[in-house]
Design an enzyme around this catalytic site. Structure first.
Site, PDB file in Angstrom:
ATOM      1  N   GLY A   4       6.312 -18.044 -23.758  1.00  0.00           N
ATOM      2  CA  GLY A   4       6.602 -17.387 -25.024  1.00  0.00           C
ATOM      3  C   GLY A   4       8.034 -17.477 -25.517  1.00  0.00           C
ATOM      4  O   GLY A   4       8.492 -16.598 -26.252  1.00  0.00           O
ATOM      5  N   ASN A  52       9.157 -19.610 -27.675  1.00  0.00           N
ATOM      6  CA  ASN A  52       9.104 -19.809 -29.139  1.00  0.00           C
ATOM      7  C   ASN A  52       8.739 -18.506 -29.849  1.00  0.00           C
ATOM      8  O   ASN A  52       9.278 -18.203 -30.920  1.00  0.00           O
ATOM      9  CB  ASN A  52       8.121 -20.932 -29.483  1.00  0.00           C
ATOM     10  CG  ASN A  52       8.725 -22.296 -29.193  1.00  0.00           C
ATOM     11  OD1 ASN A  52       9.766 -22.647 -29.738  1.00  0.00           O
ATOM     12  ND2 ASN A  52       8.090 -23.050 -28.304  1.00  0.00           N
ATOM     13  N   MET A  65      -2.727 -22.733 -25.546  1.00  0.00           N
ATOM     14  CA  MET A  65      -3.317 -23.863 -24.833  1.00  0.00           C
ATOM     15  C   MET A  65      -4.809 -24.061 -25.087  1.00  0.00           C
ATOM     16  O   MET A  65      -5.476 -24.751 -24.341  1.00  0.00           O
ATOM     17  CB  MET A  65      -3.043 -23.739 -23.322  1.00  0.00           C
ATOM     18  CG  MET A  65      -1.560 -23.776 -22.962  1.00  0.00           C
ATOM     19  SD  MET A  65      -0.630 -25.107 -23.766  1.00  0.00           S
ATOM     20  CE  MET A  65      -1.216 -26.513 -22.836  1.00  0.00           C
ATOM     21  N   HIS A 125       4.683 -29.182 -31.522  1.00  0.00           N
ATOM     22  CA  HIS A 125       4.306 -30.154 -30.486  1.00  0.00           C
ATOM     23  C   HIS A 125       5.590 -30.817 -29.990  1.00  0.00           C
ATOM     24  O   HIS A 125       6.409 -31.264 -30.793  1.00  0.00           O
ATOM     25  CB  HIS A 125       3.353 -31.198 -31.088  1.00  0.00           C
ATOM     26  CG  HIS A 125       2.788 -32.127 -30.066  1.00  0.00           C
ATOM     27  ND1 HIS A 125       1.824 -31.740 -29.158  1.00  0.00           N
ATOM     28  CD2 HIS A 125       3.061 -33.426 -29.783  1.00  0.00           C
ATOM     29  CE1 HIS A 125       1.528 -32.765 -28.367  1.00  0.00           C
ATOM     30  NE2 HIS A 125       2.264 -33.799 -28.721  1.00  0.00           N
ATOM     31  N   ILE A 163      -8.252 -24.725 -31.534  1.00  0.00           N
ATOM     32  CA  ILE A 163      -9.037 -23.978 -32.523  1.00  0.00           C
ATOM     33  C   ILE A 163      -9.997 -24.962 -33.171  1.00  0.00           C
ATOM     34  O   ILE A 163      -9.583 -25.949 -33.765  1.00  0.00           O
ATOM     35  CB  ILE A 163      -8.118 -23.320 -33.566  1.00  0.00           C
ATOM     36  CG1 ILE A 163      -7.248 -22.271 -32.866  1.00  0.00           C
ATOM     37  CG2 ILE A 163      -8.930 -22.695 -34.689  1.00  0.00           C
ATOM     38  CD1 ILE A 163      -6.292 -21.562 -33.763  1.00  0.00           C
TER      39      ILE A 163
HETATM   40  C1  GRF Z   1       6.450 -25.714 -25.921  1.00  0.00           C
HETATM   41  O1  GRF Z   1       7.037 -26.824 -25.322  1.00  0.00           O
HETATM   42  C2  GRF Z   1       5.563 -26.115 -27.072  1.00  0.00           C
HETATM   43  O2  GRF Z   1       6.027 -27.227 -27.756  1.00  0.00           O
HETATM   44  C3  GRF Z   1       4.275 -26.450 -26.379  1.00  0.00           C
HETATM   45  O3  GRF Z   1       4.155 -25.482 -25.363  1.00  0.00           O
HETATM   46  C4  GRF Z   1       5.454 -25.021 -24.992  1.00  0.00           C
HETATM   47  C5  GRF Z   1       5.458 -23.534 -25.163  1.00  0.00           C
HETATM   48  O4  GRF Z   1       6.644 -22.954 -24.722  1.00  0.00           O
HETATM   49  N1  GRF Z   1       3.178 -26.465 -27.319  1.00  0.00           N
HETATM   50  P1  GRF Z   1       6.896 -21.391 -24.915  1.00  0.00           P
HETATM   51  O5  GRF Z   1       5.675 -20.695 -24.315  1.00  0.00           O
HETATM   52  O6  GRF Z   1       7.026 -21.126 -26.372  1.00  0.00           O
HETATM   53  O7  GRF Z   1       8.131 -21.084 -24.149  1.00  0.00           O
END
Ligand code: GRF
Length: 206
Positions: A14, A16, A92, A112, A95
Site C-alpha cells: 500500500g 501508492n 492483484m 503498472h 476486474i
Molecule cells: C506497485 O509496483 C504497482 O505498480 C504494482 O504493484 C505494486 C504495488 O505497490 N501494480 P504498493 O502496494 O502500492 O506499495
C-alpha cells in the site's frame, strides 16, 4: 465538499495508497478516500487505513469464490459510497465484470510498473525488465478496460535502470517514481478533466 470521492483497491503493502493519503492530507488532492477495498486480510494497506480513519472492506477469496460475485460486491460498495474515482494500487485481482467496467468507464485507473505496452500483463514487470537487460523502464498510469493493462495511457515516466543489479533494485527505484506520479495524477483528476479521443488522453485543467 471535496471534488473526488475515491475508492482504493489494494492487495498488499500500500505505498501508492499512502502517497494518495499524503496528497490529500497535504492539500494537493481535493478529494476524500471513502473506502479501501482489499482481497487480502493481511494487507499492510489495512493498517494504513486504520491509521488514517479510512473505512475498509475485506473481500476475501474464501467468501467470494467467483470473480463475478466479488466484482458485484465491489460495485455495490462503489455505488453506495457514490465513488467517482477508483484507484487500483497494487490490486492483484483482475476486474472482469462488464457492468462494473461499463458503469465506471474512465473512472478506474491503474498503475503498472513498466512502460506499456512493454511487459503488458506481467505480474513481475520490474524483474522482467531487468532480466531482459533493459536500460530504461518506468511506469504507466492508465484507464482500466477489459483489455488487461491495455486501457488509454494517462501518464508515463521513464526511469533509468541501467545501474540496477537485480529485479528488486529495479522495483525499488521505479516505486519511488510510482508514489510521486500516482499522487500527481489523482491531484489532476481533482483539478480538471481528461478528454479521451481514441487512445489519446488530454488533460484539461478546470
Ligand atoms: C506497485 O509496483 C504497482 O505498480 C504494482 O504493484 C505494486 C504495488 O505497490 N501494480 P504498493 O502496494 O502500492 O506499495
Amino acid at each position: 465538499m471535496p471534488k473526488l470521492s475515491i475508492a482504493i483497491l489494494a492487495s498488499g503493502r500500500g505505498s501508492n495508497f499512502q502517497s494518495i493519503i499524503d496528497g490529500i492530507e497535504e492539500g494537493e488532492i481535493d478529494g476524500k478516500i471513502k473506502v479501501l477495498i482489499t482481497n487480502n486480510p493481511n494487507a499492510r494497506a489495512i493498517q494504513r487505513a486504520k491509521e488514517h480513519d479510512i473505512p475498509y472492506e475485506v473481500l476475501s477469496s474464501e467468501l467470494y469464490h467467483s470473480r463475478e460475485a466479488m466484482d458485484a460486491r465491489i460495485k455495490e460498495i462503489l455505488d453506495s459510497n457514490k465513488i467517482n474515482l477508483v484507484v487500483l494500487a497494487g490490486y492483484m485481482r483482475i476486474i472482469k465484470s462488464k457492468s462494473l467496467l461499463e458503469q465506471y468507464k474512465h473512472k478506474i485507473i491503474n498503475i503498472h510498473p513498466s512502460l506499456l505496452p512493454a511487459f503488458k500483463g506481467s505480474t513481475d514487470a520490474q524483474k522482467d525488465a531487468y532480466d531482459y537487460g533493459c536500460k530504461i523502464s518506468g511506469l504507466t498510469i492508465h484507464f482500466v478496460s477489459d483489455d488487461i493493462d491495455g486501457g488509454e495511457i494517462i501518464l508515463q515516466k521513464a526511469v533509468d535502470i541501467s545501474s540496477c543489479s537485480s529485479g528488486d533494485e529495479v522495483a525499488d527505484k521505479i516505486l519511488e517514481y510510482e508514489n510521486k506520479s500516482y499522487r500527481e495524477v489523482v491531484a489532476m483528476f481533482s483539478k480538471g478533466t481528461f478528454e479521451i479521443k481514441g487512445r489519446h488522453v488530454k488533460y484539461v485543467p478546470d
